[in-house]
Design a protein around this motif. Sequence first.
Motif, mmCIF file in Angstrom:
data_model
loop_
_atom_site.group_PDB
_atom_site.id
_atom_site.type_symbol
_atom_site.label_atom_id
_atom_site.label_comp_id
_atom_site.label_asym_id
_atom_site.label_seq_id
_atom_site.Cartn_x
_atom_site.Cartn_y
_atom_site.Cartn_z
ATOM 1 N N GLY A 140 42.625 39.735 38.762
ATOM 2 C CA GLY A 140 42.232 38.924 37.556
ATOM 3 C C GLY A 140 42.805 39.733 36.224
ATOM 4 N N TYR A 141 43.077 38.750 35.297
ATOM 5 C CA TYR A 141 43.553 39.491 33.938
ATOM 6 C C TYR A 141 42.701 38.582 32.859
ATOM 7 N N LYS A 142 41.965 39.388 31.924
ATOM 8 C CA LYS A 142 41.143 38.682 30.987
ATOM 9 C C LYS A 142 41.506 38.935 29.588
ATOM 10 N N LEU A 143 41.795 38.384 28.613
ATOM 11 C CA LEU A 143 42.168 38.574 27.293
ATOM 12 C C LEU A 143 40.992 38.681 26.647
ATOM 13 N N ASP A 144 41.090 39.395 25.373
ATOM 14 C CA ASP A 144 40.122 39.343 24.662
ATOM 15 C C ASP A 144 39.365 38.219 23.855
ATOM 16 N N ASN A 145 40.148 37.295 23.784
ATOM 17 C CA ASN A 145 39.626 36.143 23.395
ATOM 18 C C ASN A 145 39.031 34.975 24.511
ATOM 19 N N GLY A 146 39.013 35.628 25.528
ATOM 20 C CA GLY A 146 38.135 34.827 26.661
ATOM 21 C C GLY A 146 39.181 34.125 27.607
ATOM 22 N N LEU A 147 40.360 33.890 27.569
ATOM 23 C CA LEU A 147 41.427 33.251 28.334
ATOM 24 C C LEU A 147 41.503 34.219 29.487
ATOM 25 N N ASN A 148 41.674 33.832 30.546
ATOM 26 C CA ASN A 148 41.803 34.673 31.691
ATOM 27 C C ASN A 148 42.741 33.974 32.945
ATOM 28 N N PHE A 149 43.117 34.997 33.762
ATOM 29 C CA PHE A 149 44.053 34.236 34.735
ATOM 30 C C PHE A 149 43.537 35.059 36.150
ATOM 31 N N SER A 150 43.677 34.338 37.293
ATOM 32 C CA SER A 150 43.300 35.161 38.603
ATOM 33 C C SER A 150 44.177 34.330 39.504
ATOM 34 N N ALA A 151 44.322 35.227 40.624
ATOM 35 C CA ALA A 151 45.065 34.832 41.953
ATOM 36 C C ALA A 151 44.367 35.296 42.937
ATOM 37 N N ARG A 152 43.894 34.697 43.979
ATOM 38 C CA ARG A 152 43.146 35.109 45.115
ATOM 39 C C ARG A 152 43.396 34.390 46.150
ATOM 40 N N TYR A 153 43.181 35.076 47.615
ATOM 41 C CA TYR A 153 43.328 34.406 48.956
ATOM 42 C C TYR A 153 41.931 34.576 49.275
ATOM 43 N N ASN A 154 41.402 33.277 50.106
ATOM 44 C CA ASN A 154 40.350 33.247 50.545
ATOM 45 C C ASN A 154 40.774 33.313 52.290
ATOM 46 N N ILE A 155 40.020 34.125 52.837
ATOM 47 C CA ILE A 155 40.165 34.220 54.311
ATOM 48 C C ILE A 155 38.909 33.808 55.044
ATOM 49 N N GLY A 156 39.151 32.513 55.696
ATOM 50 C CA GLY A 156 38.109 31.837 56.295
ATOM 51 C C GLY A 156 37.380 32.741 57.466
#
Length: 184
Positions: A140-156
């Motif tokens: 994840g990456y979060k900017l100081d202004n609250g905007l954030n980005f994420s990439a994840r993988y869910n392993i069932g």
Amino acid sequence: MKKLLLFTFISILGYTHVSAQEVQFGAKAGLNFASVFGDRTDNFETVTAFNYGVMAEIPISNVFSFQPEVLYSGQGYSFGDDTVALNYLNVPLMAKYYVIKGFSLEAGPQLGFLLNTNDDGLGIEDDFNTVDFGVNLGLGYKLDNGLNFSARYNIGLTDIDDVEGFSGTNKNGVFQVSVGYFFF
């Protein structure tokens, strides 16, 4: 050794202080690239669907946070011209470790509740378990202004099939990219 462990534990607690003003609440949305893996899934292909929901980030220390979420998640798979859509209400419980300011490594369990299915008329809508459990790993990456980005993988980890007479095991696999915003 016990004194060292006790000292370490007390030191961590000394740095752990969370006030209501530090907890952040937000919303997120993005895309899922989902499929199913396991027995007899060689011809299954990825489907693209949406995810959206709400989240909170609760700081534990300067580098650790806890981020519970509640997300609608479109999942499923396709084979040939047919698509099986599995729509879940997922509850990820993410631990976040900030490697540097703004950039985090994320991991945590996820509990999913099957809301409904759409199987293009194949007649298999009752053949799925209503609860799914998995583990998420991501960045994840979060900017100081609250905007954030994420990439994840869910392993069932849970067999999603509830087919009488089928002894195989099939599990969800979802790659998820999201954009979010912490309001306060």
